[in-house]
Design a protein around this motif. Structure first.
Motif, PDB file in Angstrom:
ATOM      1  N   GLY A   1       0.804  -1.216   0.000  1.00  0.00           N
ATOM      2  CA  GLY A   1       0.000   0.000   0.000  1.00  0.00           C
ATOM      3  C   GLY A   1       0.834   1.262   0.000  1.00  0.00           C
ATOM      4  N   PRO A   2       0.187   2.380  -0.286  1.00  0.00           N
ATOM      5  CA  PRO A   2       0.908   3.645  -0.356  1.00  0.00           C
ATOM      6  C   PRO A   2       1.312   4.191   1.017  1.00  0.00           C
ATOM      7  CG  PRO A   2      -1.421   3.987  -0.786  1.00  0.00           C
ATOM      8  CD  PRO A   2      -1.206   2.509  -0.664  1.00  0.00           C
ATOM      9  N   ARG A   3       0.608   3.796   2.075  1.00  0.00           N
ATOM     10  CA  ARG A   3       0.966   4.243   3.432  1.00  0.00           C
ATOM     11  C   ARG A   3       0.447   3.213   4.439  1.00  0.00           C
ATOM     12  NH1 ARG A   3      -2.835   7.352   1.268  1.00  0.00           N
ATOM     13  NH2 ARG A   3      -4.861   7.443   2.222  1.00  0.00           N
TER      14      ARG A   3
ATOM     15  N   HIS B   1      -3.668  -4.439  -0.333  1.00  0.00           N
ATOM     16  CA  HIS B   1      -3.557  -3.217  -1.119  1.00  0.00           C
ATOM     17  C   HIS B   1      -2.595  -3.447  -2.275  1.00  0.00           C
ATOM     18  CE1 HIS B   1      -5.563  -1.176   2.171  1.00  0.00           C
ATOM     19  NE2 HIS B   1      -4.707  -1.765   2.989  1.00  0.00           N
ATOM     20  N   GLU B   2      -2.433  -2.440  -3.076  1.00  0.00           N
ATOM     21  CA  GLU B   2      -1.469  -2.502  -4.168  1.00  0.00           C
ATOM     22  C   GLU B   2      -0.052  -2.454  -3.592  1.00  0.00           C
ATOM     23  OE1 GLU B   2      -0.182   0.135  -8.066  1.00  0.00           O
ATOM     24  OE2 GLU B   2      -1.978   0.662  -6.949  1.00  0.00           O
TER      25      GLU B   2
ATOM     26  N   THR C   1       3.524  -1.188  -3.642  1.00  0.00           N
ATOM     27  CA  THR C   1       4.152  -0.008  -4.209  1.00  0.00           C
ATOM     28  C   THR C   1       5.664  -0.089  -4.079  1.00  0.00           C
ATOM     29  OG1 THR C   1       3.937   1.213  -2.139  1.00  0.00           O
ATOM     30  CG2 THR C   1       2.161   1.462  -3.729  1.00  0.00           C
TER      31      THR C   1
ATOM     32  N   LYS D   1       9.323   1.976  -3.616  1.00  0.00           N
ATOM     33  CA  LYS D   1       9.974   3.195  -3.137  1.00  0.00           C
ATOM     34  C   LYS D   1      11.467   2.948  -3.090  1.00  0.00           C
ATOM     35  CE  LYS D   1       6.514   5.383  -0.253  1.00  0.00           C
ATOM     36  NZ  LYS D   1       6.301   6.654  -0.874  1.00  0.00           N
TER      37      LYS D   1
END
Length: 70
Positions: free
Chosen positions: A27-29, A48-49, A51, A53
């Motif tokens: 997830g993004p966060r 979630h997706e 991601t 970084k």
């Protein structure tokens, strides 16, 4: 003296590029762990997706390495 300077520059570049490795998060966060592989077992339950970084960004967020990759 030039050799020492060149070696110092190379070591500096090497250490900064290590921190720029890509890592994966669920997830993004809200993640607490990062993963070196997007197929890590620790991401199997991610709802979630996944991601991507930079490692330096993940560490700035206070994330730690997944236990499966330890």
């Amino acid at each position: 003296m030039k050799k020492i300077l060149v070696m110092g520059l190379l070591l500096g570049l090497t250490s900064s590029t290590v921190a720029e490795k890509d890592v994966y998060l669920c997830g993004p966060r809200g993640s607490s762990k990062y993963h070196f592989s997007d197929t890590c077992r620790g991401l199997n339950s991610c709802k979630h997706e996944v991601t991507k970084k930079k490692l330096s960004e993940a560490k700035e967020l206070g994330l730690t390495l997944c236990g499966w990759e330890d």
